[in-house]
Design a protein around this motif. Structure first.
Motif, PDB file in Angstrom:
ATOM      1  N   TYR A 199      -1.168   2.439 -13.355  1.00 47.47           N
ATOM      2  CA  TYR A 199      -0.891   3.004 -12.064  1.00 47.47           C
ATOM      3  C   TYR A 199      -1.843   2.466 -11.123  1.00 47.47           C
ATOM      4  O   TYR A 199      -3.047   2.634 -11.228  1.00 47.47           O
ATOM      5  N   ASP A 200      -1.460   2.056  -9.857  1.00 44.88           N
ATOM      6  CA  ASP A 200      -2.192   1.533  -8.915  1.00 44.88           C
ATOM      7  C   ASP A 200      -2.637   2.391  -7.765  1.00 44.88           C
ATOM      8  O   ASP A 200      -3.896   2.383  -6.933  1.00 44.88           O
ATOM      9  N   TYR A 201      -1.837   3.585  -7.658  1.00 46.02           N
ATOM     10  CA  TYR A 201      -2.062   4.505  -6.519  1.00 46.02           C
ATOM     11  C   TYR A 201      -2.094   5.899  -7.067  1.00 46.02           C
ATOM     12  O   TYR A 201      -1.255   6.355  -7.651  1.00 46.02           O
ATOM     13  N   TRP A 202      -2.891   6.723  -6.339  1.00 46.34           N
ATOM     14  CA  TRP A 202      -3.029   8.024  -6.877  1.00 46.34           C
ATOM     15  C   TRP A 202      -3.077   8.854  -5.666  1.00 46.34           C
ATOM     16  O   TRP A 202      -3.788   8.569  -4.707  1.00 46.34           O
TER      17      TRP A 202
ATOM     18  N   GLN B 258       0.770   5.661  -0.054  1.00 46.30           N
ATOM     19  CA  GLN B 258      -0.139   6.666  -0.077  1.00 46.30           C
ATOM     20  C   GLN B 258       0.691   7.933  -0.535  1.00 46.30           C
ATOM     21  O   GLN B 258       1.926   8.061  -0.355  1.00 46.30           O
TER      22      GLN B 258
ATOM     23  N   GLN C 141       0.700  -1.265  -0.097  1.00 44.98           N
ATOM     24  CA  GLN C 141       0.083  -0.057  -0.048  1.00 44.98           C
ATOM     25  C   GLN C 141       0.840   1.346   0.092  1.00 44.98           C
ATOM     26  O   GLN C 141       1.900   1.310   0.659  1.00 44.98           O
TER      27      GLN C 141
ATOM     28  N   TYR D 199       8.667   1.409  -7.462  1.00 41.43           N
ATOM     29  CA  TYR D 199       7.632   1.899  -8.238  1.00 41.43           C
ATOM     30  C   TYR D 199       8.002   2.920  -9.321  1.00 41.43           C
ATOM     31  O   TYR D 199       8.902   3.630  -9.306  1.00 41.43           O
TER      32      TYR D 199
END
Length: 131
Positions: free
Chosen positions: A118-121, A3, A1, A32
């Protein structure tokens, strides 16, 4: 995860500069790929710039044609951060700018410009360029 928190947006006159920052949580930031996207009112979100994971290719960069030569993306893995230096800003650069993290398929550079890679924003930061 992961953020992501963007900062650095604001109001600037045409021809001016801004530097956006994106701070990431987590201990695997360097693995990443990181991207910047933007969304103007009434328009779809679009790709701005991306940088690969350092471990993959030393941090290759990709840019949308509209910002090439004016914007620079770079990362500081020690600070878990990615930046977007924006120079020679134009009114058409006005948008909410989003930072993103993910693992785009590496067989093609074009994958770095795809939102679904992309998985996280982050939550976005507003950039307004006045004429």
């Amino acid at each position: 995860q992961v953020q992501l928190v963007e900062s650095g947006g604001g109001l600037v006159q045409a021809g001016g500069s801004l530097r956006l920052s994106c701070a990431a949580s987590g201990r695997t930031f360097s693995s990443y790929a990181m991207g910047w996207f933007r969304q103007a009112p009434g328009k779809e979100r679009e790709f701005v710039a991306a940088i690969t994971a350092i471990s993959w290719s030393g941090g290759n960069t990709y840019y949308a044609d509209s910002v090439k030569g004016r914007f620079t993306i770079f990362r500081d893995n020690a600070k878990n951060s990615v930046y977007l230096q924006m120079n020679s800003l134009k009114p058409e650069d006005t948008a909410v700018y989003y930072c993103a993290a993910g693992f785009p398929p590496t067989y093609s550079g074009s994958n770095y410009s795809i939102i679904g890679s992309y998985d996280y924003w982050g939550q976005g930061t507003q950039v307004t360029v006045s004429s």
